[in-house]
Scaffold this motif. Structure first.
Motif, PDB file in Angstrom:
ATOM      1  N   GLU A  54       0.805  -1.222   0.000  1.00 36.16           N
ATOM      2  CA  GLU A  54       0.000   0.000   0.000  1.00 36.16           C
ATOM      3  C   GLU A  54       0.838   1.272   0.000  1.00 36.16           C
ATOM      4  O   GLU A  54       0.531   2.220  -0.691  1.00 36.16           O
ATOM      5  CB  GLU A  54      -0.948   0.002   1.202  1.00 36.16           C
ATOM      6  CG  GLU A  54      -1.908   1.170   1.181  1.00 36.16           C
ATOM      7  CD  GLU A  54      -2.895   1.132   2.321  1.00 36.16           C
ATOM      8  OE1 GLU A  54      -3.594   2.141   2.510  1.00 36.16           O
ATOM      9  OE2 GLU A  54      -2.970   0.110   3.020  1.00 36.16           O
ATOM     10  N   HIS A  55       1.905   1.315   0.743  1.00 34.69           N
ATOM     11  CA  HIS A  55       2.735   2.516   0.844  1.00 34.69           C
ATOM     12  C   HIS A  55       4.161   2.296   0.336  1.00 34.69           C
ATOM     13  O   HIS A  55       5.056   3.083   0.642  1.00 34.69           O
ATOM     14  CB  HIS A  55       2.798   3.007   2.297  1.00 34.69           C
ATOM     15  CG  HIS A  55       1.473   3.454   2.825  1.00 34.69           C
ATOM     16  ND1 HIS A  55       0.959   4.700   2.559  1.00 34.69           N
ATOM     17  CD2 HIS A  55       0.553   2.813   3.586  1.00 34.69           C
ATOM     18  CE1 HIS A  55      -0.221   4.817   3.144  1.00 34.69           C
ATOM     19  NE2 HIS A  55      -0.489   3.686   3.773  1.00 34.69           N
ATOM     20  N   LEU A  56       4.383   1.255  -0.430  1.00 34.45           N
ATOM     21  CA  LEU A  56       5.726   0.901  -0.851  1.00 34.45           C
ATOM     22  C   LEU A  56       5.744   0.590  -2.353  1.00 34.45           C
ATOM     23  O   LEU A  56       4.955  -0.217  -2.830  1.00 34.45           O
ATOM     24  CB  LEU A  56       6.200  -0.323  -0.059  1.00 34.45           C
ATOM     25  CG  LEU A  56       7.674  -0.661  -0.102  1.00 34.45           C
ATOM     26  CD1 LEU A  56       8.496   0.458   0.542  1.00 34.45           C
ATOM     27  CD2 LEU A  56       7.924  -1.968   0.623  1.00 34.45           C
ATOM     28  N   ASP A  57       6.628   1.272  -3.079  1.00 37.19           N
ATOM     29  CA  ASP A  57       6.796   1.064  -4.517  1.00 37.19           C
ATOM     30  C   ASP A  57       8.201   0.554  -4.799  1.00 37.19           C
ATOM     31  O   ASP A  57       9.158   0.955  -4.139  1.00 37.19           O
ATOM     32  CB  ASP A  57       6.619   2.377  -5.304  1.00 37.19           C
ATOM     33  CG  ASP A  57       5.217   2.930  -5.229  1.00 37.19           C
ATOM     34  OD1 ASP A  57       4.294   2.183  -4.880  1.00 37.19           O
ATOM     35  OD2 ASP A  57       5.045   4.128  -5.518  1.00 37.19           O
ATOM     36  N   GLY A  58       8.320  -0.296  -5.793  1.00 37.18           N
ATOM     37  CA  GLY A  58       9.612  -0.714  -6.310  1.00 37.18           C
ATOM     38  C   GLY A  58       9.854   0.022  -7.620  1.00 37.18           C
ATOM     39  O   GLY A  58       8.933   0.205  -8.419  1.00 37.18           O
ATOM     40  N   ILE A  59      11.068   0.476  -7.869  1.00 33.99           N
ATOM     41  CA  ILE A  59      11.376   1.266  -9.059  1.00 33.99           C
ATOM     42  C   ILE A  59      12.615   0.694  -9.742  1.00 33.99           C
ATOM     43  O   ILE A  59      13.628   0.456  -9.090  1.00 33.99           O
ATOM     44  CB  ILE A  59      11.601   2.745  -8.698  1.00 33.99           C
ATOM     45  CG1 ILE A  59      10.346   3.322  -8.057  1.00 33.99           C
ATOM     46  CG2 ILE A  59      12.011   3.551  -9.922  1.00 33.99           C
ATOM     47  CD1 ILE A  59      10.512   4.683  -7.437  1.00 33.99           C
ATOM     48  N   VAL A  92      13.599   1.408  -3.809  1.00 36.85           N
ATOM     49  CA  VAL A  92      12.360   1.219  -3.066  1.00 36.85           C
ATOM     50  C   VAL A  92      11.921   2.593  -2.580  1.00 36.85           C
ATOM     51  O   VAL A  92      12.736   3.372  -2.078  1.00 36.85           O
ATOM     52  CB  VAL A  92      12.562   0.265  -1.872  1.00 36.85           C
ATOM     53  CG1 VAL A  92      11.293   0.149  -1.050  1.00 36.85           C
ATOM     54  CG2 VAL A  92      13.006  -1.105  -2.361  1.00 36.85           C
ATOM     55  N   LEU A  93      10.645   2.917  -2.749  1.00 42.78           N
ATOM     56  CA  LEU A  93      10.104   4.213  -2.352  1.00 42.78           C
ATOM     57  C   LEU A  93       8.970   4.008  -1.359  1.00 42.78           C
ATOM     58  O   LEU A  93       7.993   3.319  -1.663  1.00 42.78           O
ATOM     59  CB  LEU A  93       9.587   4.972  -3.580  1.00 42.78           C
ATOM     60  CG  LEU A  93       8.854   6.282  -3.334  1.00 42.78           C
ATOM     61  CD1 LEU A  93       9.805   7.323  -2.750  1.00 42.78           C
ATOM     62  CD2 LEU A  93       8.220   6.796  -4.602  1.00 42.78           C
ATOM     63  N   PHE A 103       5.028  12.101   3.180  1.00 40.30           N
ATOM     64  CA  PHE A 103       6.467  11.985   3.387  1.00 40.30           C
ATOM     65  C   PHE A 103       7.014  10.874   2.490  1.00 40.30           C
ATOM     66  O   PHE A 103       6.459   9.786   2.429  1.00 40.30           O
ATOM     67  CB  PHE A 103       6.745  11.674   4.858  1.00 40.30           C
ATOM     68  CG  PHE A 103       8.187  11.397   5.148  1.00 40.30           C
ATOM     69  CD1 PHE A 103       9.103  12.434   5.218  1.00 40.30           C
ATOM     70  CD2 PHE A 103       8.625  10.096   5.346  1.00 40.30           C
ATOM     71  CE1 PHE A 103      10.438  12.178   5.488  1.00 40.30           C
ATOM     72  CE2 PHE A 103       9.956   9.829   5.623  1.00 40.30           C
ATOM     73  CZ  PHE A 103      10.863  10.874   5.689  1.00 40.30           C
ATOM     74  N   LEU A 104       8.110  11.149   1.778  1.00 42.57           N
ATOM     75  CA  LEU A 104       8.727  10.164   0.891  1.00 42.57           C
ATOM     76  C   LEU A 104      10.108   9.793   1.412  1.00 42.57           C
ATOM     77  O   LEU A 104      10.875  10.649   1.835  1.00 42.57           O
ATOM     78  CB  LEU A 104       8.866  10.722  -0.527  1.00 42.57           C
ATOM     79  CG  LEU A 104       7.588  11.129  -1.240  1.00 42.57           C
ATOM     80  CD1 LEU A 104       7.911  11.767  -2.581  1.00 42.57           C
ATOM     81  CD2 LEU A 104       6.675   9.950  -1.420  1.00 42.57           C
ATOM     82  N   PHE A 105      10.411   8.509   1.358  1.00 44.18           N
ATOM     83  CA  PHE A 105      11.725   8.013   1.730  1.00 44.18           C
ATOM     84  C   PHE A 105      12.119   6.952   0.708  1.00 44.18           C
ATOM     85  O   PHE A 105      11.347   6.045   0.425  1.00 44.18           O
ATOM     86  CB  PHE A 105      11.697   7.411   3.139  1.00 44.18           C
ATOM     87  CG  PHE A 105      13.030   6.895   3.581  1.00 44.18           C
ATOM     88  CD1 PHE A 105      14.011   7.781   4.017  1.00 44.18           C
ATOM     89  CD2 PHE A 105      13.320   5.542   3.546  1.00 44.18           C
ATOM     90  CE1 PHE A 105      15.250   7.320   4.424  1.00 44.18           C
ATOM     91  CE2 PHE A 105      14.558   5.078   3.948  1.00 44.18           C
ATOM     92  CZ  PHE A 105      15.525   5.955   4.391  1.00 44.18           C
ATOM     93  N   SER A 106      13.300   7.099   0.122  1.00 38.91           N
ATOM     94  CA  SER A 106      13.723   6.194  -0.938  1.00 38.91           C
ATOM     95  C   SER A 106      15.161   5.759  -0.735  1.00 38.91           C
ATOM     96  O   SER A 106      15.989   6.501  -0.220  1.00 38.91           O
ATOM     97  CB  SER A 106      13.580   6.904  -2.293  1.00 38.91           C
ATOM     98  OG  SER A 106      13.981   6.056  -3.344  1.00 38.91           O
ATOM     99  N   GLY A 107      15.453   4.544  -1.175  1.00 38.59           N
ATOM    100  CA  GLY A 107      16.811   4.029  -1.129  1.00 38.59           C
ATOM    101  C   GLY A 107      16.966   2.951  -2.179  1.00 38.59           C
ATOM    102  O   GLY A 107      15.977   2.404  -2.663  1.00 38.59           O
ATOM    103  N   GLY A 108      18.187   2.653  -2.559  1.00 40.91           N
ATOM    104  CA  GLY A 108      18.368   1.628  -3.569  1.00 40.91           C
ATOM    105  C   GLY A 108      19.818   1.397  -3.904  1.00 40.91           C
ATOM    106  O   GLY A 108      20.726   1.825  -3.189  1.00 40.91           O
TER     107      GLY A 108
END
Length: 128
Positions: A54-59, A92-93, A103-108
């Motif tokens: 629901e609150h997590l996207d893969g890019i 991952v976002l 609020f957005l938090f991303s790492g990869g």
């Protein structure tokens, strides 16, 4: 190898348990620059965003930059010059609210490979 198989199996189970998978493709073309020598040229970028939860996207992101011109140097200095770079990334976002808001938090993890040829590159001529 075992970790890769487990990751693929986990992703297959995750996607298989979801009724709908939301995949959003993006494509962009632009004008970019390389900062050290000063190459200017075309960049092409493609990206796929996939809802994992629901609150997590893969890019997944791919980017290609190519140039054969350094505007600050004369044409004779640019003969045979080029710079090309290919980058790929998996990210991952996390977003705190629905629909990618809040609020957005991303790492990869990203990988970059390039090759250049210019009189300023010295020992790196035609190097990677």
């Amino acid at each position: 190898m075992k970790q890769s198989f487990l990751l693929v199996a986990f992703m297959a189970i995750l996607f298989g348990t979801r009724a709908q998978i939301n995949i959003r493709p993006y494509l962009g073309v632009g004008y970019g620059l390389e900062n050290q020598v000063g190459f200017r040229g075309m960049t092409v970028q493609g990206e796929l965003a996939i809802d994992l939860m629901e609150h997590l996207d893969g890019i997944v992101n791919l980017n290609y930059f190519y140039s054969s011109n350094v505007p600050k140097w004369e044409q004779s200095m640019n003969d045979g010059a080029y710079y090309r770079q290919f980058s790929s990334a998996v990210k991952v976002l996390y977003h705190s609210q629905a629909n990618g808001n809040g609020f957005l938090f991303s790492g990869g993890l990203a990988f970059r490979k390039g090759k250049t040829n210019h009189f300023l590159t010295g020992d790196l001529k035609d190097g990677s």
